[in-house]
Every structure is written in structure tokens, then in C-alpha cells.
Design a protein around this motif. Sequence first.
Motif, PDB file in Angstrom:
ATOM      1  N   THR A  42       0.662  -1.112  -0.013  1.00  0.00           N
ATOM      2  CA  THR A  42       0.162  -0.157  -0.122  1.00  0.00           C
ATOM      3  C   THR A  42       0.880   1.330  -0.030  1.00  0.00           C
ATOM      4  O   THR A  42       0.491   2.028  -0.739  1.00  0.00           O
ATOM      5  CB  THR A  42      -1.049   0.068   1.206  1.00  0.00           C
ATOM      6  N   GLN A  81      -8.492  -0.070  -0.965  1.00  0.00           N
ATOM      7  CA  GLN A  81      -8.386  -1.239  -0.490  1.00  0.00           C
ATOM      8  C   GLN A  81     -10.218  -1.562   0.299  1.00  0.00           C
ATOM      9  O   GLN A  81     -10.926  -2.502  -0.035  1.00  0.00           O
ATOM     10  CB  GLN A  81      -7.623  -1.622   0.575  1.00  0.00           C
ATOM     11  N   ASP A 157      -5.585  -1.406  -5.066  1.00  0.00           N
ATOM     12  CA  ASP A 157      -4.933  -2.032  -3.711  1.00  0.00           C
ATOM     13  C   ASP A 157      -6.002  -2.913  -3.117  1.00  0.00           C
ATOM     14  O   ASP A 157      -6.857  -2.728  -2.765  1.00  0.00           O
ATOM     15  CB  ASP A 157      -4.952  -0.861  -2.792  1.00  0.00           C
ATOM     16  N   GLU A 158      -5.688  -4.218  -3.391  1.00  0.00           N
ATOM     17  CA  GLU A 158      -6.317  -5.558  -3.149  1.00  0.00           C
ATOM     18  C   GLU A 158      -7.776  -5.189  -3.114  1.00  0.00           C
ATOM     19  O   GLU A 158      -8.549  -5.342  -2.399  1.00  0.00           O
ATOM     20  CB  GLU A 158      -5.896  -5.723  -1.532  1.00  0.00           C
TER      21      GLU A 158
HETATM   22 MG   LIG Z   1      -2.132  -2.605   2.135  1.00  0.00          MG
END
Ligand SMILES: [Mg+2]
Lengths: 375, 259
Positions: A42, A81, A157-158
Motif C-alpha cells: 500500500t 482497499q 489496492d487489493e
Molecule cells: Mg495494504
Amino acid sequence: MGITLEKISKSYDGRAVLKNLNLEINQGEFHVLLGPSGGGKTTTLSVMAGLTEQDSGSVSIGGQDVSNLSPDKRRIGFVFQDHALFPHLTVFDNVAYGLRVRRIKGHEMTRKVENYLSKVSIVKEKGKFPHQLSGGQKQRTALARALVIEPEILLMDEPMSSLDAMTKETVRDELKSIQQEIGVTTVYVTHDHNEAVLLGDRVSVLNNGRVEQIESPSELFHHPKTEFVARFIGIKNILKVSLIEINNHEATVRISSNGPDQSVTIRVKKYPIFGKGKEINLCIHPKKIMLKREDEAVDDNLNRIRGKIVKKTNNGNGFMAIVDIGGTTLYAAIPTNFDCKVYENVWVCFAPDAPHPLCGKKCRAAETKRRCLKE
Amino acid sequence: MKSLSFDLTVSLIAGIFVCLIVLPMLALFTTTSFGELVRQLKSPLVLSAVLISLETSLTVVFFALCLGIPVAYLLAMKDFKGKEILDTLVDLPICMPPLVAGLALLILLGGNSKFGGMLNNHGINLIFSKKGIIIAQLFVSIPFLIKSARDAFESINKNVINASLTLGASKFYTFKKILLPLARNGIYTGMIMTWARALGEFGATSMVAGCIPFRTETMTVAIYQNAMSGELAASTAVALLLLVFSFTLLLVFKSRVKI
Ligand SMILES: [Mg+2]
Ligand SMILES: Nc1ncnc2c1ncn2[C@@H]1O[C@H](COP(=O)(O)OP(=O)(O)OP(=O)(O)O)[C@@H](O)[C@H]1O
């Protein structure tokens, strides 16, 4: 446009999170950043977007140094995320936000928003507020919101960490085809190596603030270069060996993790890092191991080790046999037409070029020649 | 058995608390009749006090917004040297006795101080004027707005703000379109509390502005003046009106908090 990170360092309260990180991502590439939790993924994205300021090093996009540009000037789309949708705006207004910032109004704005809403198939949800959406729908909204401004670089991000396996699969396929359609350079963060293989043109493995390996997924999975990468991508077959004899093209090694009375020697292809008496780690992909019955003939070119099946498992990619070769266990893929039982004695066979040293060096130079052979 | 007597004791104590709050209010209601109340409220002196109170307290809410929102934003979003000091300064007026605040303002703004003298030379006299009332009320009530708005800003997901920035919005655009709307409830709550505090302010106000009927006499000052000079009926009328204001604010506050 591509994005380049040069010697990026970042620490929080004296703890280094990124250590001299170098990363070069090509125009139009789908690049996966793979790494364990807390590895700095991140933070890396955040530095690219300008949301976190690096302590040293530079970021350039399309060859232009953007290190001193604020996030709103970097032409980057970011999917967070936790989605980070604007809770007080509808799906439509969330997606329209970036256009309104750019003073795109009226018919043109509506057309663009509708276009991206339909690309991610959430047109029906456009009047809803974020709290009325399912996880997958939030995900799609966040993607449409990032894409509608037609960014140079898309950072994710994910994005799928909160989705169930089925939804993940659909969204993943859609994401890949949308990315190919619009050709935006994409950096995708995940800790799931399956996602990395399925999505990435190239994958870089981030560990402890450094890139351990950058490679195409198939290269990465068949030739991991460090023990960390090998273990992280789920490779179980890591043999500790000592080199006994080295010839022109081949070397003879002894598996040292076996007990002394179970000494086994095998022949492996020669690599530049080999040196007589050295201890090294070799890894073998389970699919490169063939199991044969005791009475079956084995090609003389292959290595052959006697072993006993101790367990059968299914890791989602087919059945695996865990074979004990005398103190060391190896995972071997079981072909569909091979019927074997637990506690059966088998031959573990593999070609001399199947094992690969975890040497930590790049296999391929930029011009895709094998560097290992030359060195 | 034991636990029953414990419950009983606790309930009795709660009963004492209820009496403490309710009895004085009942006393207020029983001293006056409805007709007397209406007659008093129509008197010019009471009317002027009500108007002065409303005018000053609403102006205070306006200035509290202008000054308090930026301070709240700074405290919530930024890390800087001296942040703790600023944070303490915000809490100070809440803990400080209003009379002390009033005295300090009186000394600062009065003609004998350098600052006050300078103002006087420019024809600005804040002492014994409505402007003085506003400054005194602002001093004691602005922390409520700042604290409430700050909490609201802080509770906004940082990534939502980051999302706005990566979409190309400037910090100001993000403030206008994301932070303010999302902090709206907290800011409203802060406004209501600030208003209530300003309306009830007595100590600092009377020090700075004195008690000049028709000019600087706010509702609280009027209650005190009338009570001390034996005009209980007038005093009660103003007090009851102030109670009505407070109750309304309390109701609005409660309904806001629930949202
Ligand atoms: Mg992360
Ligand atoms: N704002 C911050 N202040 C202090 N430490 C931080 C901050 N942001 C990140 N870190 C630390 O930096 C390290 C890397 O964090 P980062 O979020 O980049 O990891 P990650 O690879 O994204 O992990 P995950 O997969 O869990 O999201 C962690 O140890 C984290 O505690």
C-alpha cells in the motif's frame, strides 16, 4: 504511459518500510505487486499516487518526474482497499465526481458516466447510495469512478479482498478484459498468488520493502529466485543440496536434508552459481515431477529416487501426492490417469533441468537472453 | 434481598437528583400566572433584552463558524509543531471561569490598555457595547463548535479524502464537496451547543458590557438585575422564556444526534 520508481525509501518512526525500491512498469502493462501483509504494498502505491511522500528517490510517469506533483495533478486512478466511495453521493454521482472536478458537464458527462457504469455492469444501481450496495457492486463503482477520468495509470489496492470466490472470479475476468480494452497501465496489489498468475502480464514480489523478483507469472512460478518467493507462491519442494561434482553441462549433487544413511545423489543442469562443495537450495515445480510405479521403466536421462506416498491432498489445482524420499518430502502432481494409494512405493522422476537454484539473480536480461548461461 | 435493597437505595438517590432539577423549575412556574407572564413579556425592557440576546448569540454562531471551522480542520487533518498548544487553547475557555475571562477581556479592551487605547484612537470602543457582548460570548462558546467539528472531520475515512484528491480535486474542492457535507451533523451539533452557551452566558458578558438597559442588557443580565432589585415577576418571565429556548435547543440537539 509507464511508471518508474527509482530508489524509493520511506520510513515511519525510524522503521524502514521501503528500502531503495526500484520498479519499472511498462506502458499498457498489467503489473501485479505481490507480497505479504505489511510488506509495503500500500505504501508503494501511495507513493506512486503522491498520497504519501517518500523520504528519498523519485517517481516518474511517462518519463516525466512527478515527485513534486500533488496527487490531483498526477493523472492517476486509485481503487482503494476499502473502496472509499463517497458515502453521501449516489453511485452515479460517485462516478461523475472526477468529471465534475474537470468541469465536464451536461450531456457529455452523463454519456461518459453511463458508458463506464455499463462497462462494469452497474447501470441499474446508479441511483443507490454506497451503503445500499453489495461488496461486489461497491467494487465495481470504485473501478468505474477511477476509470471515468481516463487516467494514465490505474492503481488498485487489493480490490477483491472482500469478495467471495465466485464474485471474485467474475469481477477478475471483467477487470482483465476492461483493462485490455482500454489499455491503461495498471498496478494491481494483492497477496494472493493465484490472482497474480491470472491477471498479471508481469509480477513483482515485494518483501520487506524490496522487490525480490520481477518476472512474467509463468517464469516466476517455475523459476522463483529466492526461497522467500518460492515459499510465498506456494512452492513446497525446496531441496537443500551440496554440490559434489561439476561437469560442462551438468552437476552431481547430494540431497543434504536427507539423513546420512539415506544419501541420494541426483544430476542437475549446471548453473553459473555452482561451485564445488557449495550448499545451495534447489526448487522443483510439482508438475515437473513424474511418479512411476516400482515396476515401470524409467528413461535413463531422468533422475530417479525411490519414495513412498505418505499423503494425498488437493490444493484446488488438482491432486498432489506427498512423497517421502528418505527424510525429505516432495509434492508431486498426480496425473489424472495415474492411480496411486497412500503408502505405495513409487519412483520420483524428474529431468536434470527441472530443479532450479534459488540464486537470487535475474534469469533474464531485458533482451530476454538467459543471463544465467553467460555468467 | 440484599440486591433489592441496593436497587432501592440507587433509585432513591436518582429520585433526589430528579428533585434537584425539577423542583427549582416548578418553583419558577408557580411564582407567576399566565396573564402576568404575557404582560411582562410585552414590556419594552424585557423585549429589548430578548432581542439583544438573540442578535448577539446568533452573530456569535456565525463568527464561531468562520473562525472555528478552519481551526477544527487544522486540528483534525494536519500535523504541525504546536498542535498540542492549539489543542489546549481550545479547551481553556471551557475550564476557565467566565468571570475571569470577562475580567481579562475588560482589561485588554479597556481604554487603559495599549490595545484598547489603540482601538479607542480609531474610534472603536468595544467595552459596554453589543460588540463587547459578542466578543465575550464568542470567547466562552467557540470551543464547543471547534471540538464538535473536529471530531466530525476526524471520523471521515482518510481514503475517501484521498480518493477525491486522486480524482483531480484540489484540497479546497475536497473540503467543500466531501469534508463539509460529511461533517455536517457534527457541525450542526457544534452550532447548537455554541448557541446555547452564548445565550446562557452571564459572567463574561456582564464584566465586559455592563448592564445598560436597552443597550447591553441581555436576557441573563436582565434576570439578574430584576431579581436583585426585587422585580421578581419580570425576572421570572425572562427566565421562563430562556428555559423555552433551552428546551427547544435540547430537543433539536437530541434529534440531530440520533440521525
Ligand atoms: Mg495494504
Ligand atoms: N501512516 C503510517 N504510520 C506508521 N506506520 C505505517 C503507516 N502506514 C504504513 N505503516 C507501516 O508500514 C508497513 C507497511 O505497510 P503497508 O500498508 O504498505 O503494507 P501492505 O503491504 O499494504 O500490507 P497489507 O497487505 O496488510 O495491506 C507496516 O508495517 C505498517 O505498520
